[in-house]
Scaffold this active site. Structure first.
Site, short mmCIF file in Angstrom:
data_model
loop_
_atom_site.label_atom_id
_atom_site.label_comp_id
_atom_site.label_asym_id
_atom_site.label_seq_id
_atom_site.Cartn_x
_atom_site.Cartn_y
_atom_site.Cartn_z
N LEU A 94 0.82 -1.21 0.00
CA LEU A 94 0.00 0.00 0.00
C LEU A 94 0.85 1.26 0.00
O LEU A 94 0.34 2.37 0.22
CB LEU A 94 -0.95 -0.01 1.21
CG LEU A 94 -1.90 -1.20 1.27
CD1 LEU A 94 -2.85 -1.07 2.45
CD2 LEU A 94 -2.69 -1.36 -0.02
N TYR A 149 19.48 4.76 5.26
CA TYR A 149 18.78 4.10 4.17
C TYR A 149 19.77 3.48 3.20
O TYR A 149 19.62 2.33 2.80
CB TYR A 149 17.90 5.13 3.45
CG TYR A 149 17.11 4.57 2.28
CD1 TYR A 149 16.11 3.62 2.49
CD2 TYR A 149 17.35 5.00 0.98
CE1 TYR A 149 15.37 3.11 1.43
CE2 TYR A 149 16.62 4.50 -0.08
CZ TYR A 149 15.64 3.56 0.14
OH TYR A 149 14.91 3.07 -0.91
N LYS A 174 20.47 -0.48 2.17
CA LYS A 174 20.36 -0.95 0.79
C LYS A 174 21.62 -1.72 0.36
O LYS A 174 21.52 -2.75 -0.31
CB LYS A 174 20.09 0.22 -0.16
CG LYS A 174 18.66 0.75 -0.06
CD LYS A 174 17.66 -0.37 -0.31
CE LYS A 174 16.24 0.04 -0.11
NZ LYS A 174 15.28 -1.09 -0.26
#
Length: 346
Positions: A37, A169, A173
Site C-alpha cells: 500500500l 537508508y 540498501k
C-alpha cells in the site's frame, strides 16, 4: 491447464497465439507483495494483477489503508515483515512462489529514525530471505541509488563500483544487496534486484524520499501554486517515471536466469535532471509557474552523496532493459493525469 490459460486470455481481453499461451503457462505465478500500500506497491499490485490475474497477486502491508482499488481487486493480508511465521503461513496459504519485498522506510524518513529503519529494512529483509530459502521462493528486493556515496563516481556511475553511503537508508540498501547475493551463492535462492533512481508518479503521493520534490513540483504547477524547492537548483539526480519502474520489476523477474551475470542489484535509469531543468520543462506548459528555493540541509546532504547519472548498460545487455519515458514525455503525461485527478484546468 490450457483451459485456465484460455480463460486468463479472455480476462485480459486480447487474442493469444500458441506462443503467447506457452509463455503464459511458463511464467504464471503466485506473488506476495509486501509494503503493497506504499507508493510503489499500490501501483505494482494493480500492474501485476492485470498481467497475472487478480487472485494470483496477494497484497500485504502492516496497516490496512483506505485503498479500495487494491483491496477489492484481489487478496489482501495484513502482515508485519518482522513477524516471519505469520508471513510464512500466508505464503503457504496462497501457494506463493514469488515474493516482491517492498516494505521499508525510505531515505528522509529513515534519517529521522535510523534505529527503526535498520530494524525494518534489515531484519525484515532477513526474514524474507529465510522464508525464500526454506520454501524455494523467488525474491525481488529493490535497491536504490542511495546505495552509493560521495566516493562513488558521480557521472556514468558503473554497475560495479565503490559503495560507501552516508545515510542509514543507503547502508541498509548496500546490506540488502550483499545479503541477497549471499543467499543466491550460498543457498541458491533466486534473488533479483534493481537500483531504483527517484520515482515519479501521479497516482500515489511519495513517502518520504529525497527525490520527492520531483513529484511535488508537478502538484504545485497544476494547482497554480508557487513551488518551494528544498534542493539547490543545480542538484542533479537520476529519475524514472513509475510506468518504467513497474516494467523494470516485471522484466527482471521474467528474465532468463542463465543470462544474468549480475543479480543484486542492476543500475536502471531513464533520465537525469536538476530542479531547475524540471522547472523549465514544466514552465513550457505553465508559463506563469514560479519556484522558490529554501534549502533543507538534511535533504541536500543526502542528494549530494548520490550519483548524477547511472550507467545502466549491464541491465540493457543482460535482460534487455529499455525505458519508454524521457523528461518531455513524462512531463506531458504527468500534467494531463494530474489535471484529471485534481479536477483543474480541464
Amino acid at each position: 491447464s490450457s483451459d485456465l490459460v484460455q480463460m486468463w486470455a479472455k480476462y485480459m481481453n486480447r487474442h493469444f497465439t500458441k506462443e503467447d499461451i506457452y509463455v503464459a503457462k511458463k511464467h504464471m505465478k503466485t506473488i506476495l507483495v509486501t509494503g503493497a500500500l506504499g507508493q510503489i506497491g499500490s501501483e505494482l499490485v494493480m500492474h501485476l494483477r492485470k498481467t497475472y490475474g487478480g487472485s494470483n497477486v496477494i497484497a500485504s502491508d502492516v496497516v490496512k489503508k483506505d485503498m479500495p482499488e487494491v483491496l477489492e481487486s484481489g487478496p489482501f493480508e495484513q502482515l508485519n515483515v518482522l513477524e516471519p511465521q505469520k508471513v510464512a503461513d500466508v505464503c503457504k496459504k496462497h501457494k506463493v512462489d514469488t515474493v516482491i519485498h517492498l516494505a521499508a522506510l525510505l531515505s528522509a524518513v529513515a534519517e529521522r529514525d535510523p534505529q527503526m529503519a535498520f530494524n525494518i529494512n534489515i531484519h525484515g529483509l532477513y526474514n524474507m530471505l529465510e522464508i525464500a530459502r526454506e520454501n524455494k521462493y523467488r525474491l525481488f528486493v529493490p535497491s536504490s541509488i542511495a546505495a552509493f556515496g560521495p566516493g562513488t563516481p558521480q557521472d556514468k556511475t558503473p554497475q560495479d563500483t565503490v559503495q560507501r553511503p552516508t545515510s542509514m537508508y543507503g547502508v541498509t540498501k548496500v546490506t540488502g544487496e550483499l545479503l541477497s547475493n549471499y543467499y543466491f551463492y550460498r543457498f541458491g535462492v533466486d534473488t533479483r534486484s534493481v537500483r531504483f533512481p527517484g520515482l515519479i508518479s501521479w497516482k500515489t503521493l511519495p513517502g518520504g524520499g529525497t527525490t520527492d520534490y520531483a513529484v511535488d513540483i508537478f502538484y504545485s504547477a497544476v494547482k497554480g501554486e508557487e513551488f518551494v524547492c528544498p534542493l539547490k537548483p543545480d542538484t542533479f539526480m537520476d529519475m524514472m517515471y513509475m510506468p518504467d519502474a513497474l516494467k523494470a520489476m516485471t522484466d527482471i523477474m521474467e528474465a532468463d536466469p542463465d543470462k544474468l551475470v549480475h543479480r543484486n542489484s542492476f543500475n536502471v535509469t531513464s533520465m537525469s535532471f536538476s530542479p531547475e531543468i524540471i522547472y523549465e520543462a514544466i514552465k513550457k506548459h505553465y508559463p506563469d509557474f514560479k519556484i522558490r528555493y529554501e534549502l533543507d540541509e538534511n535533504v541536500q546532504h543526502i542528494a549530494d552523496s548520490w550519483p548524477n547519472k547511472l550507467d545502466d548498460s549491464c541491465a540493457r545487455n543482460e535482460w534487455g532493459w529499455q525505458p519508454h519515458f524521457d523528461l518531455e514525455k513524462m512531463t506531458v503525461d504527468m500534467i494531463e493525469n494530474l489535471k484529471r485527478k485534481l479536477k483543474v484546468g480541464l
